[in-house]
Scaffold this active site. Structure first.
Site, PDB file in Angstrom:
ATOM      1  N   ARG A  44       0.802  -1.232   0.000  1.00 43.38           N
ATOM      2  CA  ARG A  44       0.000   0.000   0.000  1.00 43.38           C
ATOM      3  C   ARG A  44       0.830   1.276   0.000  1.00 43.38           C
ATOM      4  NH1 ARG A  44      -5.419  -1.625   3.098  1.00 43.38           N
ATOM      5  NH2 ARG A  44      -4.080  -2.013   4.879  1.00 43.38           N
ATOM      6  N   LYS A 131       2.039 -19.601   7.128  1.00 43.17           N
ATOM      7  CA  LYS A 131       1.269 -19.971   8.305  1.00 43.17           C
ATOM      8  C   LYS A 131       0.908 -18.727   9.122  1.00 43.17           C
ATOM      9  CE  LYS A 131       3.637 -21.056  12.310  1.00 43.17           C
ATOM     10  NZ  LYS A 131       4.695 -20.263  12.894  1.00 43.17           N
ATOM     11  N   HIS A 161       8.459 -24.032   6.822  1.00 44.68           N
ATOM     12  CA  HIS A 161       9.898 -24.097   6.544  1.00 44.68           C
ATOM     13  C   HIS A 161      10.576 -25.276   7.243  1.00 44.68           C
ATOM     14  CE1 HIS A 161      10.205 -21.830  10.331  1.00 44.68           C
ATOM     15  NE2 HIS A 161      11.507 -22.042  10.342  1.00 44.68           N
ATOM     16  N   GLU A 199      13.469 -22.856  22.353  1.00 44.67           N
ATOM     17  CA  GLU A 199      14.256 -21.716  21.874  1.00 44.67           C
ATOM     18  C   GLU A 199      14.589 -20.798  23.036  1.00 44.67           C
ATOM     19  OE1 GLU A 199      12.628 -20.246  17.811  1.00 44.67           O
ATOM     20  OE2 GLU A 199      10.919 -20.756  19.050  1.00 44.67           O
ATOM     21  N   ASP A 218       1.674 -22.159  17.328  1.00 48.20           N
ATOM     22  CA  ASP A 218       2.814 -21.589  16.611  1.00 48.20           C
ATOM     23  C   ASP A 218       3.784 -22.666  16.134  1.00 48.20           C
ATOM     24  OD1 ASP A 218       4.541 -19.484  15.695  1.00 48.20           O
ATOM     25  OD2 ASP A 218       5.784 -19.770  17.477  1.00 48.20           O
ATOM     26  N   HIS A 223       4.794 -26.895  12.494  1.00 46.84           N
ATOM     27  CA  HIS A 223       6.123 -27.437  12.198  1.00 46.84           C
ATOM     28  C   HIS A 223       6.373 -28.845  12.750  1.00 46.84           C
ATOM     29  CE1 HIS A 223       6.813 -23.447  10.893  1.00 46.84           C
ATOM     30  NE2 HIS A 223       7.057 -22.908  12.066  1.00 46.84           N
ATOM     31  N   LYS A 322       9.459 -21.138  24.407  1.00 43.29           N
ATOM     32  CA  LYS A 322      10.254 -19.911  24.256  1.00 43.29           C
ATOM     33  C   LYS A 322      10.951 -19.612  25.574  1.00 43.29           C
ATOM     34  CE  LYS A 322       8.497 -18.264  20.212  1.00 43.29           C
ATOM     35  NZ  LYS A 322       9.303 -18.326  19.010  1.00 43.29           N
TER      36      LYS A 322
HETATM   37  O1  LIG Z   1      14.328 -21.510  14.323  1.00 42.82           O
HETATM   38  P1  LIG Z   1      13.526 -21.097  13.128  1.00 42.82           P
HETATM   39  O2  LIG Z   1      13.892 -21.802  11.884  1.00 42.82           O
HETATM   40  O3  LIG Z   1      13.458 -19.593  12.980  1.00 42.82           O
HETATM   41  O4  LIG Z   1      12.035 -21.578  13.410  1.00 42.82           O
HETATM   42  C1  LIG Z   1      11.390 -21.252  14.590  1.00 42.82           C
HETATM   43  C2  LIG Z   1      10.354 -20.156  14.376  1.00 42.82           C
HETATM   44  O5  LIG Z   1       9.352 -20.651  13.502  1.00 42.82           O
HETATM   45  C3  LIG Z   1       8.290 -19.732  13.258  1.00 42.82           C
HETATM   46  O6  LIG Z   1       7.384 -20.276  12.345  1.00 42.82           O
HETATM   47  C4  LIG Z   1       7.602 -19.427  14.549  1.00 42.82           C
HETATM   48  O7  LIG Z   1       6.524 -18.521  14.326  1.00 42.82           O
HETATM   49  C5  LIG Z   1       8.582 -18.807  15.529  1.00 42.82           C
HETATM   50  O8  LIG Z   1       7.963 -18.535  16.770  1.00 42.82           O
HETATM   51  C6  LIG Z   1       9.776 -19.720  15.713  1.00 42.82           C
HETATM   52  O9  LIG Z   1      10.749 -19.020  16.466  1.00 42.82           O
END
Ligand SMILES: O=P(O)(O)OC[C@H]1O[C@@H](O)[C@H](O)[C@@H](O)[C@@H]1O
Length: 454
Positions: A44, A131, A161, A199, A218, A223, A322
């Site tokens: 935009r 996603k 991914h 993480e 998430d 994933h 997290k």
């Molecule tokens: O470690 P990577 O490859 O960034 O994947 C983890 C992330 O994947 C994302 O899809 C999540 O939304 C994040 O919260 C997460 O941290």
């Protein structure tokens, strides 16, 4: 040079474009100097082509891909992607292989796809969705219906991914090209499987999205269930999109909450103030943008069963959190102990453990072997291999499939629906407060009393 793919980035001015999509493209173009890509950015803002080109160059530079930026033709078209006239203007004149990449929030993507009509899309156009794909099974089904009214399923790319992670892809070779693994790959020899992705990252300013999603949606709903599907699938005849996705899809269809008891088969927790790598972290509820009444979990653990002849009775524990200190990111396959050991051997008889670290890739196999001192005394020893980072980062691997028009690593529509079906009983049990919200200090390994994974 191959024929150029036109990558139309909807949301070209957004964070996803500059943080993930463009760096991935830069890396891909460095690895594949013959690949030709043309970018048309839509958003935009009143930008010029040169302004978008600067964004592209900066993102490519973060991957040491400055030179590749010179090979990419960049055009910017000011567009409100929820408006028919704007979409017509954007798509008029598109030819050749075209991918429309929705780098926008889900509500905007949904508004756009319901405004698009098939006549706006040149034959073969790919639609690339990020996603979260829907918010539950019914909304994912509805989204699928709208998408496949525009293009066939094989042209819809639902990005996950983790399917492009080298560890996930290494499972294929490890399993199917090694006779010492695949014949043992079932409930007969395997006792349990853990798929863990903790993480140290906390909220990183993503409250707007994360506070509505939480760790279960998430990470696990998307994933980690995809990783489970690759780990548990039967051998596909080939690694093309039809065979591979049929095999992973069959696993997801067979997967359900352990014991059909979501309250007993799940845990949730939220971090309180602490310190990670020397930096103080506030409590999750005190992070900017968080609504404390939402009861969002930042750590989730679930147990599933894959209900088929290969896996029935084997718990698959999926966990992600997290703000975890020294986080584990691995797939751990626990083998059963042997049925009998000859008299005269002493020491450790535990089942073997095979670990796949989720980046950088490392495989390690823990076995009972003779202690150096005494040949009849067994102790644990680890055989390990460092497998490196993989040639492409996960996003670039997935993007390469998009640019090639190959959806093997894209989530198929029915699989996306299944992933919501699988977690629904847990989400409902949590909503009914049948599972307590535990707490853990940011920077710790998780709540006290939860099983340790290392
Ligand atoms: O470690 P990577 O490859 O960034 O994947 C983890 C992330 O994947 C994302 O899809 C999540 O939304 C994040 O919260 C997460 O941290």
């Amino acid at each position: 040079m191959t024929d150029a793919t036109t990558l139309v980035i909807l949301g070209a001015g957004g964070d996803l474009t500059s943080r993930l999509l463009l760096p991935a493209l830069g890396q891909l173009l460095v690895r594949e100097p013959d690949r030709a890509v043309r970018i048309i950015g839509a958003d935009r803002e009143e930008w010029t082509d040169a302004e978008l080109a600067t964004v592209v160059r900066t993102a490519f530079a973060s991957m040491d891909a400055e030179d590749a930026a010179a090979r990419v033709d960049v055009t910017y078209v000011r567009t409100d992607i929820t408006q028919t006239d704007d979409l017509r203007a954007l798509t008029a004149g598109l030819t050749g292989r075209v991918a429309l990449y929705f780098a926008v929030p889900p509500s905007v993507a949904a508004a756009c796809i319901s405004t698009l009509t098939p006549d706006m899309l040149p034959a073969g156009t790919m639609l690339v969705m990020e996603k979260p794909f829907g918010t539950d099974e019914a909304s994912a089904r509805e989204l699928n219906r709208t998408l496949t009214a525009l293009v066939p399923e094989s042209q819809v790319f639902r990005v996950d991914h983790f399917l492009g992670r080298s560890t996930t892809l290494n499972l294929l070779g490890a399993r199917f090209a090694n006779r010492i693994l695949e014949p043992l790959w079932s409930a007969e020899s395997i006792e349990s499987v853990d798929i863990i992705y903790d993480e140290s990252l906390a909220l990183e300013g993503r409250a707007g999205y994360y506070d509505r999603a939480g760790a279960l949606v998430d990470m696990i709903q998307s994933h980690l269930l995809q990783v489970l599907a690759v780990l548990a699938m039967d051998e596909p005849a080939s690694l093309d999109e039809v065979d591979f996705r049929a095999a992973t899809g069959a696993v997801l269809r067979a997967t359900a909450v352990w014991g059909d008891d979501p309250a007993a088969s799940s845990r949730r927790a939220r971090y309180t103030a602490g310190e990670i790598d020397g930096t103080a972290k506030p409590s999750y509820v005190d992070e900017p943008g968080v609504d404390p009444d939402r009861h969002t979990e930042t750590l989730a653990e679930t147990v599933f069963e894959v209900r088929n002849a290969r896996w029935a009775g084997v718990p698959f524990r999926l966990r992600s959190g997290k703000a975890i200190g020294t986080p584990a990111r691995e797939i751990v396959v626990h083998f059963r102990p042997v049925r009998h050991v000859p008299q005269g051997l002493t020491g450790s008889f535990d089942g073997a453990i095979l670990r796949f670290s989720l980046g950088p890739d490392r495989m390690a196999l823990e076995l009972n072997l003779n202690a150096a001192e005494d040949p009849f005394e067994l102790e644990r020893a680890t055989l390990s291999a460092e497998l490196g980072e993989g040639a492409l980062k996960a996003y670039a691997e997935v993007l390469s499939g998009v640019l090639d028009g190959d959806p093997m690593l894209a989530v198929r529509g029915d699989a996306a629906e299944q992933c919501w079906r699988i977690v629904a009983p847990i989400l409902e049990a949590w909503q009914r407060d049948e599972v307590p919200m535990d707490e853990y200090v940011a920077g710790s390994l998780g709540p006290e009393g939860w099983p340790a994974y290392r």
